[in-house]
Design a protein around this motif. Structure first.
Motif, PDB file in Angstrom:
ATOM      1  N   TRP A 427       0.932  -1.112   0.035  1.00  0.00           N
ATOM      2  CA  TRP A 427      -0.014   0.015   0.123  1.00  0.00           C
ATOM      3  C   TRP A 427       1.049   1.202  -0.012  1.00  0.00           C
ATOM      4  O   TRP A 427       1.902   1.352   0.804  1.00  0.00           O
ATOM      5  CB  TRP A 427      -0.798  -0.034   1.227  1.00  0.00           C
ATOM      6  N   SER A 428       0.489   2.096  -0.796  1.00  0.00           N
ATOM      7  CA  SER A 428       1.281   3.433  -0.815  1.00  0.00           C
ATOM      8  C   SER A 428       0.246   4.611  -0.823  1.00  0.00           C
ATOM      9  O   SER A 428      -1.003   4.363  -1.623  1.00  0.00           O
ATOM     10  CB  SER A 428       2.350   3.415  -1.697  1.00  0.00           C
ATOM     11  N   GLY A 429       0.400   5.969  -0.545  1.00  0.00           N
ATOM     12  CA  GLY A 429      -0.580   6.961  -0.715  1.00  0.00           C
ATOM     13  C   GLY A 429      -1.823   6.889   0.048  1.00  0.00           C
ATOM     14  O   GLY A 429      -2.671   7.657  -0.240  1.00  0.00           O
ATOM     15  N   ALA A 430      -1.858   6.022   1.143  1.00  0.00           N
ATOM     16  CA  ALA A 430      -2.901   5.950   1.872  1.00  0.00           C
ATOM     17  C   ALA A 430      -3.010   7.077   3.051  1.00  0.00           C
ATOM     18  O   ALA A 430      -2.133   7.920   3.242  1.00  0.00           O
ATOM     19  CB  ALA A 430      -3.126   4.469   2.729  1.00  0.00           C
ATOM     20  N   LYS A 431      -3.975   7.349   3.728  1.00  0.00           N
ATOM     21  CA  LYS A 431      -4.170   8.559   4.760  1.00  0.00           C
ATOM     22  C   LYS A 431      -4.820   7.770   5.809  1.00  0.00           C
ATOM     23  O   LYS A 431      -5.801   7.001   5.997  1.00  0.00           O
ATOM     24  CB  LYS A 431      -5.295   9.360   4.085  1.00  0.00           C
ATOM     25  N   LEU A 432      -4.216   8.251   6.824  1.00  0.00           N
ATOM     26  CA  LEU A 432      -5.057   8.103   8.105  1.00  0.00           C
ATOM     27  C   LEU A 432      -5.817   9.398   8.481  1.00  0.00           C
ATOM     28  O   LEU A 432      -5.401  10.350   8.582  1.00  0.00           O
ATOM     29  CB  LEU A 432      -3.903   7.912   9.343  1.00  0.00           C
ATOM     30  N   LYS A 433      -7.085   9.234   8.849  1.00  0.00           N
ATOM     31  CA  LYS A 433      -8.061  10.250   9.324  1.00  0.00           C
ATOM     32  C   LYS A 433      -8.689  10.108  10.708  1.00  0.00           C
ATOM     33  O   LYS A 433      -9.019   9.064  10.843  1.00  0.00           O
ATOM     34  CB  LYS A 433      -8.896  10.088   8.304  1.00  0.00           C
ATOM     35  N   ILE A 434      -8.496  11.274  11.211  1.00  0.00           N
ATOM     36  CA  ILE A 434      -9.506  11.546  12.197  1.00  0.00           C
ATOM     37  C   ILE A 434     -10.664  12.331  12.143  1.00  0.00           C
ATOM     38  O   ILE A 434     -10.610  13.583  11.774  1.00  0.00           O
ATOM     39  CB  ILE A 434      -8.642  12.041  13.468  1.00  0.00           C
ATOM     40  N   LEU A 435     -11.914  11.663  12.224  1.00  0.00           N
ATOM     41  CA  LEU A 435     -13.338  12.484  12.211  1.00  0.00           C
ATOM     42  C   LEU A 435     -13.480  13.053  13.506  1.00  0.00           C
ATOM     43  O   LEU A 435     -13.398  12.400  14.320  1.00  0.00           O
ATOM     44  CB  LEU A 435     -14.270  11.561  11.367  1.00  0.00           C
ATOM     45  N   LYS A 436     -14.386  14.172  13.340  1.00  0.00           N
ATOM     46  CA  LYS A 436     -14.849  14.778  14.675  1.00  0.00           C
ATOM     47  C   LYS A 436     -16.498  14.555  14.471  1.00  0.00           C
ATOM     48  O   LYS A 436     -16.993  14.884  13.319  1.00  0.00           O
ATOM     49  CB  LYS A 436     -14.672  16.278  14.802  1.00  0.00           C
ATOM     50  N   ILE A 437     -17.093  13.881  15.362  1.00  0.00           N
ATOM     51  CA  ILE A 437     -18.459  13.339  15.322  1.00  0.00           C
ATOM     52  C   ILE A 437     -19.194  14.487  16.112  1.00  0.00           C
ATOM     53  O   ILE A 437     -19.046  14.621  17.195  1.00  0.00           O
ATOM     54  CB  ILE A 437     -18.780  12.025  15.850  1.00  0.00           C
ATOM     55  N   THR A 438     -20.120  15.137  15.434  1.00  0.00           N
ATOM     56  CA  THR A 438     -21.265  16.132  16.206  1.00  0.00           C
ATOM     57  C   THR A 438     -22.421  15.771  15.957  1.00  0.00           C
ATOM     58  O   THR A 438     -23.022  15.215  14.879  1.00  0.00           O
ATOM     59  CB  THR A 438     -20.678  17.632  15.810  1.00  0.00           C
ATOM     60  N   ASN A 439     -23.242  16.156  16.783  1.00  0.00           N
ATOM     61  CA  ASN A 439     -24.744  16.148  16.869  1.00  0.00           C
ATOM     62  C   ASN A 439     -25.483  17.553  16.865  1.00  0.00           C
ATOM     63  O   ASN A 439     -24.983  18.465  17.594  1.00  0.00           O
ATOM     64  CB  ASN A 439     -25.211  15.272  17.939  1.00  0.00           C
ATOM     65  N   SER A 440     -26.615  17.636  16.136  1.00  0.00           N
ATOM     66  CA  SER A 440     -27.271  18.799  16.441  1.00  0.00           C
ATOM     67  C   SER A 440     -28.033  18.858  17.728  1.00  0.00           C
ATOM     68  O   SER A 440     -28.422  17.791  18.141  1.00  0.00           O
ATOM     69  CB  SER A 440     -28.536  19.010  15.419  1.00  0.00           C
ATOM     70  N   ALA A 441     -28.034  19.972  18.324  1.00  0.00           N
ATOM     71  CA  ALA A 441     -28.488  20.045  19.618  1.00  0.00           C
ATOM     72  C   ALA A 441     -29.870  20.360  19.641  1.00  0.00           C
ATOM     73  O   ALA A 441     -30.234  21.260  19.158  1.00  0.00           O
ATOM     74  CB  ALA A 441     -27.387  20.946  20.525  1.00  0.00           C
ATOM     75  N   THR A 442     -30.761  19.849  20.684  1.00  0.00           N
ATOM     76  CA  THR A 442     -32.172  20.163  20.661  1.00  0.00           C
ATOM     77  C   THR A 442     -32.110  21.494  21.544  1.00  0.00           C
ATOM     78  O   THR A 442     -31.694  21.414  22.657  1.00  0.00           O
ATOM     79  CB  THR A 442     -33.004  19.085  21.529  1.00  0.00           C
ATOM     80  N   SER A 443     -33.008  22.389  21.114  1.00  0.00           N
ATOM     81  CA  SER A 443     -33.225  23.568  21.974  1.00  0.00           C
ATOM     82  C   SER A 443     -34.003  23.204  23.169  1.00  0.00           C
ATOM     83  O   SER A 443     -34.679  22.361  23.398  1.00  0.00           O
ATOM     84  CB  SER A 443     -34.149  24.628  21.109  1.00  0.00           C
TER      85      SER A 443
END
Length: 524
Positions: A427-443
């Protein structure tokens, strides 16, 4: 909401209550169902991640790259991450206050890095686990494993776990998969028996005493055996869990008796596996997590990978998703933050081929499960390629309350030369990614009432704040004008109360402010 509360110096005054009408369409304690929307955005990308040529296994390119417990988060929202790039072992750290990343080369190993884990001890020292492999023949591999430590900004190898240990044709042998710490900063390395038709034959551990700098011998967590090959009697699925009280757990499943059971580190170096859990029926994969309140969350799929099941505290499982057509979902990790449960899953077709993208299945505060929500868009995978390089950020310490949900994974949309047989290239040219998970907040709305208004000087007055929303959790801050007088956690009914007999004479503006949680917005 604020309340004008009057404290009089005279005696015998009446009581005036404070009330607020329910929102239109709702009566009494009824609360609306949430419309929880989950979003995954790229938070950090590590580019040009390669893998050593012999990293690829013959016969199907099963990519054995594990990052269980490799991404940690502390109470301050800082991140600690260890990863491999071909033969190089790297450490990255994110500081929330400055919004900056640092990236440090720990060491260059002699074999391709195949598994990493991260530990932050209570003294602030960093510890890293690595396991590497190299292929030396058809269906045969050799591996190394070690622990590194960082003190004062410098990295050094603390100990080798093993060097040039054979797998497959030279096995079966005990192979290190992941590492975690206990309440006393001892490091626990989880081993799984590997070899020709022997995966899951035994789950074992080695421990490293970080004070004495000493490595223990091998301890068997569970060695149940039926004498058959590849019977998966003790399959831990690379899962080792740090509980809220610092105890270590290894949830396992037995493919012969079709049951779940757990190993619990009752004392240092000894394990109790007497607890057989209440899940029966066919299943294909299971992962577990214990939240900050001590509740266990487990997800698994049946042998068809069409039906996904969830269980709370090892109770009767609930079928949370059934797929149609030829698509199924394979759970890879689970985490519970506050009152929200997140499950990551990879999509499969009817021939058990991974299709390359990750999905989230989310339970909101009302117990409603979402359908699988796609969070990645990568190149499709070919036959039998399994991207195991994924995992949610886990708590750095037993007491950590995870402030933000992150998900790390290896994106293999680079080039795979001569795959799947792995005879050349890699494998070459791959990426390690970190995603930020967010939720829409209820009022939400916050109201405050007083047990006495007006009150007499010296009387005990109780102020009660009531927060409407989706099963709100967290705290309410009471203020008298601009001065904070109390911060009280909400109870299960969305209320927080504070009593005082210290109010001075005169009129007081009492305010209750709610700080919000993962599914509810702040309000005052």
């Amino acid at each position: 909401m604020s309340l004008a509360a009057t404290t009089n110096s005279a005696n015998s005054h009446g009581t005036v209550g404070n009330s607020q009408a329910a929102p239109n369409g709702y009566k009494g304690a009824f609360k609306p169902k949430p419309e929880l929307s989950t979003t995954a955005t790229e938070f950090k990308v590590f580019n040009n991640i390669g893998s050593y040529t012999d990293y690829i296994q013959d016969g199907g390119a099963w990519l054995g790259y594990f990052i269980r417990n490799a991404l940690l988060e502390d109470n301050g929202g800082n991140l600690y991450f260890v990863y491999g790039n071909a033969k190089q072992l790297w450490y990255a750290e994110y500081v929330l206050n400055t919004d900056t990343w640092s990236n440090t080369l720990i060491d260059t190993r002699s074999k391709g890095v195949a598994a990493t884990s991260m530990v932050l001890d209570t003294n602030g020292n960093r510890w890293v686990f690595t396991s590497e492999i190299t292929r030396v023949g058809n269906w045969d591999r050799y591996g190394d494993s070690a622990i590194y430590e960082e003190t004062g900004g410098s990295w050094s190898k603390a100990t080798d776990l093993y060097v040039n240990r054979g797998w497959e044709l030279t096995g079966p042998n005990d192979v290190a998969h992941t590492m975690i710490k206990d309440a006393n900063n001892n490091l626990h390395v989880l081993f799984q028996r590997e070899g020709w038709y022997s995966y899951g034959y035994a789950a074992k551990e080695m421990t490293y005493d970080t004070t004495a700098r000493s490595l223990s011998g091998m301890t068997t967590i569970s060695g149940t055996s039926s004498g058959g090959q590849d019977d998966n009697r003790n399959d831990a699925n690379n899962t080792i869990v740090l509980s809220s009280d610092g105890t270590i757990y290894v949830p396992m499943h037995d493919y012969v008796t079709i049951s779940f059971f757990t190993g619990k580190s009752s004392t240092y170096g000894s394990w109790d596996t007497s607890t057989v859990l209440g899940y029966t029926g066919g299943y294909n994969n299971g992962v577990s997590y214990q939240d900050e309140s001590g509740n266990w969350h487990t997800v698994y799929t049946d042998s068809t990978m069409k039906n996904v099941y969830y269980g709370l505290n090892w109770g009767t499982p609930q079928e949370i998703y059934t797929s149609s057509g030829n698509i199924g979902y394979y759970p890879t990790d689970i985490i519970a933050v506050g009152n929200i449960v997140y499950i990551s899953a990879i999509q499969y077709d009817s021939n058990a081929n991974a299709r390359g993208d990750y999905y989230l299945i989310v339970k909101d505060a009302n117990g409603t499960w979402s359908a699988p929500q796609q969070i990645t868009s990568e190149a499709s995978w070919s036959s039998n390629q399994v991207p195991w390089a994924d995992g949610f950020a886990k708590k750095a310490h037993a007491s950590t309350l995870i402030p933000t949900v992150y998900f790390a994974y290896l994106n293999q949309d680079g080039n795979c030369n001569s795959c799947p047989n792995g005879s050349s290239g890699g494998w070459s040219g791959a990426k390690l990614k970190i995603l930020k998970i967010t939720n829409s907040a209820t009022s939400t709305t916050t109201s405050v009432s007083s047990s006495e208004n007006p009150s007499n000087y010296g009387d005990s007055v109780t102020f009660t704040a009531t927060v409407t929303g989706v099963s709100p959790t967290g705290a309410v801050t009471f203020k008298d004008g601009v001065a904070t007088i109390a911060a009280i956690s909400l109870n299960g009914g969305g209320q927080a109360s504070f009593s005082t007999s210290s109010l001075s004479g005169g009129t007081h503006s009492i305010t209750a402010g709610y700080g919000g949680d993962s599914s509810n917005a702040a309000s005052t």
